[in-house]
Design an enzyme around this catalytic site. Structure first.
Site, PDB file in Angstrom:
ATOM      1  N   HIS A   1      91.133  39.562  -1.673  1.00  0.00           N
ATOM      2  CA  HIS A   1      92.097  38.521  -1.246  1.00  0.00           C
ATOM      3  C   HIS A   1      91.504  37.132  -1.505  1.00  0.00           C
ATOM      4  O   HIS A   1      90.603  36.692  -0.785  1.00  0.00           O
ATOM      5  CB  HIS A   1      92.438  38.678   0.241  1.00  0.00           C
TER       6      HIS A   1
ATOM      7  N   HIS B   1      92.588  33.005  -3.416  1.00  0.00           N
ATOM      8  CA  HIS B   1      93.591  32.138  -4.059  1.00  0.00           C
ATOM      9  C   HIS B   1      92.889  31.362  -5.165  1.00  0.00           C
ATOM     10  O   HIS B   1      92.295  30.307  -4.911  1.00  0.00           O
ATOM     11  CB  HIS B   1      94.188  31.167  -3.041  1.00  0.00           C
TER      12      HIS B   1
ATOM     13  N   GLN C   1     103.898  30.415  -0.875  1.00  0.00           N
ATOM     14  CA  GLN C   1     103.108  29.668   0.125  1.00  0.00           C
ATOM     15  C   GLN C   1     103.968  28.914   1.138  1.00  0.00           C
ATOM     16  O   GLN C   1     103.633  28.828   2.309  1.00  0.00           O
ATOM     17  CB  GLN C   1     102.181  28.689  -0.607  1.00  0.00           C
TER      18      GLN C   1
ATOM     19  N   HIS D   1     101.008  37.903   3.295  1.00  0.00           N
ATOM     20  CA  HIS D   1     100.260  37.109   4.281  1.00  0.00           C
ATOM     21  C   HIS D   1     101.014  37.304   5.594  1.00  0.00           C
ATOM     22  O   HIS D   1     102.073  36.704   5.799  1.00  0.00           O
ATOM     23  CB  HIS D   1     100.243  35.635   3.893  1.00  0.00           C
TER      24      HIS D   1
ATOM     25  N   GLU E   1      99.560  35.357  10.097  1.00  0.00           N
ATOM     26  CA  GLU E   1      98.289  34.623  10.086  1.00  0.00           C
ATOM     27  C   GLU E   1      98.417  33.444  11.044  1.00  0.00           C
ATOM     28  O   GLU E   1      98.570  32.287  10.644  1.00  0.00           O
ATOM     29  CB  GLU E   1      97.946  34.139   8.670  1.00  0.00           C
TER      30      GLU E   1
ATOM     31  N   ASP F   1      89.357  34.791   0.727  1.00  0.00           N
ATOM     32  CA  ASP F   1      90.573  33.998   0.886  1.00  0.00           C
ATOM     33  C   ASP F   1      90.498  32.685   0.114  1.00  0.00           C
ATOM     34  O   ASP F   1      91.381  32.402  -0.683  1.00  0.00           O
ATOM     35  CB  ASP F   1      90.880  33.731   2.376  1.00  0.00           C
TER      36      ASP F   1
HETATM   37 FE   FE2 Z   1      95.373  33.992   1.709  1.00  0.00          FE
END
Ligand code: FE2
Length: 412
Positions: free
Chosen positions: A54, A56, A149, A207, A210, A306
């Site tokens: 995971h 980005h 996002q 996601h 979170e 992440d």
């Molecule tokens: Fe993430």
């Protein structure tokens, strides 16, 4: 090539590994050399290559541009990224991703699942990542999740952008239910994500919840749809930090569904401990999902970074051992066997998350991909923060580290 005297995946018996044409051809003790190159590991630990399950890559190496995330919250991170997103160009993305992937390779990572922001009318990051996936494939196997996002229902044309990303070649679909404007949008976003995955025969990585809000319950919707559609272990719930705050009665009901659904989980210990608990005074919650309990429930859990020096995490770090180190502490998994076996979070468990199947792992017939660490087993690796000595991909050495030498001048 013959690799001599390796401890494979914490075994206590020394093994030799023969590689022919980039493939593991024999794995056994005391193999006889056959006019071939020999690398004697003298009892070092060998593992399958590390997997970053995971991250980005499209946002990496942008921290402080144009402004730093001062509050340290996920939500300010999304705001800061929204400003940086306006400055994206293909060249900018290529430069940063190339640098980050090289940093990852140097730490023994050979597989990456990257979430790529598709809440951009031009889908620039997604299009560029699709090109980079091909360009970098000899160094890194990259899996792309189309990641909304700023929401699917809460961003203009979110649904259309997500579908367009799938048409452009994303490997999987994402969602962000805890960021949608309403609970109804959250549920609809998950349903849309699952329907899209069915139509495009794609993986899912959401996601999911979170946030420290115990009312964030996207997970039950996702697990329910994974079960009902039969997608099951093609589905991953990332983060699920709200589970840290669920009450135990609700968890006991939820865990039955999670077991039936067979979905995967990814925790991101460094970023979770950094971003969660930010709205608490004291005591502050840790914000890590229930890793131990999920494993005991039979659900697969892997660990990811992440973020690499971006609006959500300010350090330039790609080392998976750091992720494991933090995960073991925050998850209170510091028993001897727990530490010894914790390599699973960044190897075999992560391979399950990425749905790699039998092609991953140190066995005869597979591509000769592996890493060598400067210790006999993973307990010692974690305990001594041992160096990665080598990373081999398809039988070729792609990384070698010369350990530093420290001399203490005291007492003689
Ligand atoms: Fe993430």
């Amino acid at each position: 090539m013959l690799i001599k005297n390796a401890y494979i995946e914490n075994s206590t018996e020394l093994m030799d590994i023969r590689i022919i044409d980039g493939i593991f051809s024999e794995i056994a003790p005391n193999l006889k050399a056959n006019h071939e190159e020999i690398l004697d590991l003298q009892g070092k630990a060998v593992f399958p290559p590390f997997i970053e399950s995971h991250v980005h890559l499209d946002t990496c190496l942008t921290a402080g541009q144009p402004a730093w995330n001062q509050s340290g919250t996920l939500f300010e991170g999304i705001e800061r990224w929204s400003e940086r997103k306006k400055l994206l160009s293909e060249e900018d993305i290529c430069l940063r991703v190339n640098e980050a992937v090289r940093m990852q390779a140097e730490k023994g990572i050979q597989y990456v699942r990257t979430h790529v922001d598709i809440t951009d009318p031009n889908l620039l990051a997604l299009k560029t990542m699709v090109k980079l996936r091909e360009e970098l494939k000899d160094l890194m196997t990259i899996q792309i999740i189309a990641f909304p996002q700023e929401g699917i229902l809460s961003f203009p044309n979110g649904k259309e952008l997500l579908e367009e990303a799938m048409k452009l070649g994303a490997d999987g679909v994402g969602a962000i239910p805890h960021f949608e404007f309403t609970r109804e949008y959250a549920v609809e976003s998950i349903n849309y994500c699952v329907d899209l995955a069915m139509r495009y025969d794609a993986l899912i990585d959401v996601h999911c919840d979170e946030i420290d809000d115990p009312e964030a319950k996207g997970l039950e919707v996702l697990a329910c749809r994974a079960l009902e559609t039969g997608l099951k272990d093609k589905v991953t719930a990332s983060h699920t930090t709200a589970m840290h705050s669920y009450n135990d009665a609700y968890c006991s009901k939820l865990f039955r569904l999670l077991k039936m659904s067979d979905i995967n989980f990814v925790a991101n210990p460094l970023v979770n401990i950094h971003l969660q608990g930010r709205f608490d005074h004291y005591p502050k919650r840790r914000g890590l999902t229930r890793v131990k309990e999920l494993l005991a429930n039979g659900n697969n859990v892997s660990f990811g970074h992440d973020d690499i020096f971006d609006p959500w995490y300010p350090l330039r770090n790609t080392d998976m051992i750091d992720v494991v180190h933090m995960g073991l502490h925050v998850g209170q998994m510091m028993g001897y066997e727990e530490i010894m076996n914790s390599y699973q979070f960044i190897t075999n468990n992560a391979a399950q998350t990425l749905f790699l199947g039998d092609s991953y792992g140190i066995k005869v017939g597979n591509s000769a991909d592996f890493v060598v660490l400067n210790a006999p087993n993973f307990y010692e690796v974690v305990s001594n923060r041992s160096e990665l000595l080598y990373s081999f991909k398809a039988g070729k050495k792609i990384v070698e580290t010369k350990p530093a030498e420290t001399v203490l001048f005291y007492g003689n």
